[in-house]
Design an enzyme around this catalytic site. Structure first.
Site, short mmCIF file in Angstrom:
data_model
loop_
_atom_site.label_atom_id
_atom_site.label_comp_id
_atom_site.label_asym_id
_atom_site.label_seq_id
_atom_site.Cartn_x
_atom_site.Cartn_y
_atom_site.Cartn_z
N GLU A 84 6.92 -1.38 -4.15
CA GLU A 84 7.16 -0.41 -5.23
C GLU A 84 8.44 -0.73 -6.00
O GLU A 84 9.48 -1.00 -5.42
CB GLU A 84 7.24 1.01 -4.67
CG GLU A 84 7.38 2.06 -5.77
CD GLU A 84 7.19 3.47 -5.29
OE1 GLU A 84 7.75 4.38 -5.92
OE2 GLU A 84 6.49 3.67 -4.27
N LYS A 280 8.17 11.81 -0.03
CA LYS A 280 7.59 10.49 -0.28
C LYS A 280 8.69 9.51 -0.65
O LYS A 280 8.70 8.36 -0.21
CB LYS A 280 6.53 10.58 -1.38
CG LYS A 280 5.76 9.29 -1.61
CD LYS A 280 6.39 8.41 -2.67
CE LYS A 280 5.56 7.15 -2.90
NZ LYS A 280 6.21 6.20 -3.84
N ASP A 296 5.87 0.47 13.50
CA ASP A 296 4.63 1.12 13.07
C ASP A 296 4.94 2.19 12.03
O ASP A 296 5.31 3.32 12.37
CB ASP A 296 3.94 1.73 14.30
CG ASP A 296 2.58 2.33 13.98
OD1 ASP A 296 2.25 2.48 12.79
OD2 ASP A 296 1.84 2.65 14.92
N HIS A 393 13.28 3.09 -13.20
CA HIS A 393 11.91 2.79 -12.77
C HIS A 393 11.14 2.04 -13.86
O HIS A 393 10.40 1.10 -13.57
CB HIS A 393 11.19 4.08 -12.42
CG HIS A 393 9.80 3.87 -11.91
ND1 HIS A 393 9.53 3.42 -10.64
CD2 HIS A 393 8.60 4.03 -12.51
CE1 HIS A 393 8.23 3.32 -10.47
NE2 HIS A 393 7.64 3.68 -11.59
#
Length: 445
Positions: A84, A280, A296, A393
Site C-alpha cells: 500500500e 485499519k 502470522d 497518499h
C-alpha cells in the site's frame, strides 16, 4: 471444464500447463508471467515451493525500511513488507517526528496465551467440578511432561488449568481452559499438542472414576482441541508522550493541534464506522512488520479486532490524554509473535529482518510491532487533522497511474512538478499524459 483429480500430485510444470491451458486465453503469456517470478537459485526456489501447497510461482511485495525509530532508548530501522502506498513513508515520518521528543516507549502487560479443550458432558456439573479440582490438573500436567519439558527449560510451559462451565450458552458445553507461556515461539503447535493430550487424559480418567455413572461417562464427547488467537493476557503497550507545547505545527498552535488530534481519537472510540478505518491504518503498520518477520498476520488481525470489540462495541485501539500539560498517546495491543520456529530460520528475508532488528526475543518484537502501529496511526491522524490525508497518499497514487501508462523517467519528473499544487485524479493524469504524448486515445499507446 472438468474437475481435476490428483492436482497436488502433478509437478510444477504440469500444474502450470493444466492451469493455463484450461483457464487462460493466452497460455504462453501466462506461463511467462509465472516463470519470471521464479528464483534463479534452484535451491532457494525449492525452499519457497515447500512453504505452501500447489505452489506455481512466488508473489512479491515491496520490502521497505522505516528508519529512525527510537524505542526504549535504542535506535531501530524497521523492516516493512507491504504494497500500500505511503505506509512506509508515514511510519518513517512519525519516527523522525518523535525522535527529538523522547521516542517511543513499550511495556509488556502480559505473556499468557490460551487454548481450550471443548467438550460436551450430560451429567452432574458439581461432580465434574470436584473431579477436575481433585487431582486431574496434576495428571493433565504429568501426561504432557514429555511435550512441555523443553519449553519448561526455556522458562515457559503450562501456567494454569481451569474447568469452565459454558452450559448457559450451549447446553452441556464445557471447556478445559489452559494458559501457556511459550517464550519466543508463537506456540501454536506446542499448545495444540498439549490440548490434544488433555482430551485423551480427560476421557481416560473420567472413564475409570467410580463417582460417575456409566451414562455420565458415555455422555462425554470431545468436540475439538485448539488454541485461541485471542490473547487478551498476552499484551504490549506502545506510547509516546511529550509536553503539549512541543507539538506545535506549521500554521497551527500546539493547543489547537492537540484538541483536534484528541477529538479524532475520541471519535474513533465511539463511532464504529470511523474506528474501522482508524484501526485499519494501525494494522497497516503492524501487518507490514509481522509479514516481514515471518509471523502470522491473519492471527494478529483477528486478535486485534476481537480486542477492539471486547466490550460489545467496535472501538479504537489507540487512546490519548492530556494531563498536567503533557500529551500522551498509546496503543494497547494483544499479539502473539514468535522469533523462533516457523519461517524465522528458513525464509532469507525473514532472517534478514530479525538480524536487522538485533534478533529480538518475542517480547521485544511485540514492542517493535506495536510501535509501528502507533506510529502509523499518529501519522494518519496528524495528516487528517492538519493538511489532510490525500497530500502524501496521492503522490504515490500518481506514480501508480504513471506506471500503468508506461511513463518514462522524464515524464514522471514532469508529472511530479505538474501536480505539485493540483489534485491528483486518474482522469486528470490521463488527460495530461495524452496531451504531452499527443495521443487521441490511450489505444494509440
Amino acid at each position: 471444464m472438468q474437475p481435476i483429480s490428483g492436482f497436488s500430485k502433478l509437478n510444477k510444470k504440469e500444474k502450470i500447463n493444466w492451469l493455463t491451458e484450461n483457464y487462460l486465453k493466452d497460455s504462453k503469456q501466462a506461463k511467462k508471467i509465472l516463470k519470471q517470478y521464479w528464483n534463479d537459485d534452484a535451491e532457494l526456489q525449492r525452499l519457497h515451493d515447500e512453504f505452501s501447497e500447489n505452489t506455481i510461482s512466488n508473489y512479491y511485495m515491496p520490502f521497505g525500511i522505516a528508519p529512525n525509530f527510537l524505542i526504549d532508548g535504542n535506535l531501530y530501522a524497521i523492516p516493512m513488507a507491504i504494497e500500500e502506498s505511503s505506509v512506509v513513508a508515514a511510519a518513517s515520518k512519525a519516527a523522525k517526528y518523535w525522535l527529538d521528543r523522547g521516542g517511543f516507549h513499550t511495556k509488556i502487560l502480559g505473556n499468557k496465551k490460551l487454548g481450550h479443550v471443548h467438550f460436551m458432558f450430560k451429567g452432574d456439573d458439581q461432580k465434574l467440578k470436584a473431579f477436575f479440582n481433585s487431582n486431574l490438573k496434576d495428571i493433565l500436567k504429568a501426561d504432557t511432561s514429555s511435550i512441555t519439558k523443553n519449553m519448561e527449560k526455556r522458562g515457559g510451559g503450562i501456567l494454569s488449568l481451569e474447568l469452565v462451565n459454558k452450559s448457559a450458552q450451549i447446553p452441556y458445553y464445557y471447556q478445559i481452559e489452559a494458559k501457556f507461556d511459550t517464550r519466543d515461539s508463537m506456540g501454536a503447535n506446542f499448545i495444540n499438542s498439549c490440548l490434544e493430550q488433555f482430551a485423551k487424559t480427560l476421557e481416560r480418567e473420567l472413564a475409570k472414576d467410580e463417582s460417575f455413572t456409566q451414562e455420565e461417562k458415555d455422555s462425554l464427547q470431545i468436540v475439538m482441541c485448539i488454541l485461541s488467537n485471542f490473547t487478551p493476557e498476552n499484551m504490549v503497550r506502545a506510547e509516546v508522550r511529550c509536553k503539549v507545547e512541543d507539538l506545535a505545527e506549521e500554521g497551527i498552535s500546539a493547543e489547537e493541534f492537540v484538541e483536534k488530534f484528541s477529538l479524532a481519537v475520541k471519535i474513533a472510540e465511539v463511532e464504529p464506522y470511523r474506528a474501522t478505518t482508524h484501526n485499519k491504518g494501525i494494522m497497516n503498520g503492524i501487518d507490514a512488520v509481522v509479514i516481514a518477520t515471518g509471523n502470522d498476520f491473519r492471527a494478529v488481525e483477528a486478535d486485534a479486532h476481537t480486542y477492539a470489540s471486547k466490550d460489545g462495541t467496535y472501538t479504537s485501539l489507540t487512546h490519548c490524554e492530556v494531563k498536567d500539560g503533557e500529551f500522551r498517546f498509546w496503543l494497547d495491543l494483544p499479539i502473539a509473535l514468535g522469533t523462533v520456529g516457523g519461517l524465522t530460520s528458513l525464509h532469507p528475508l525473514v532472517k534478514f529482518s530479525l538480524d536487522l532488528l538485533g534478533n529480538p526475543d518475542a517480547q521485544k518484537l511485540m514492542g517493535i510491532v506495536a510501535v509501528a502501529g502507533l506510529a502509523q496511526n499518529f501519522a494518519a491522524l496528524r495528516s487528517l487533522t492538519t493538511v489532510g490525508i490525500q497530500k502524501g497518499h496521492m503522490k504515490m497514487h500518481l506514480y501508480n497511474i504513471l506506471n500503468q501508462l508506461g511513463a518514462n523517467t522524464r515524464e514522471r519528473e514532469y508529472f511530479t512538478v505538474f501536480f505539485r499544487d493540483k489534485t491528483v485524479t486518474h482522469h486528470a493524469v490521463v488527460e495530461e499524459f495524452m496531451r504531452i504524448r499527443k495521443l487521441k486515445s490511450l489505444d494509440d499507446l
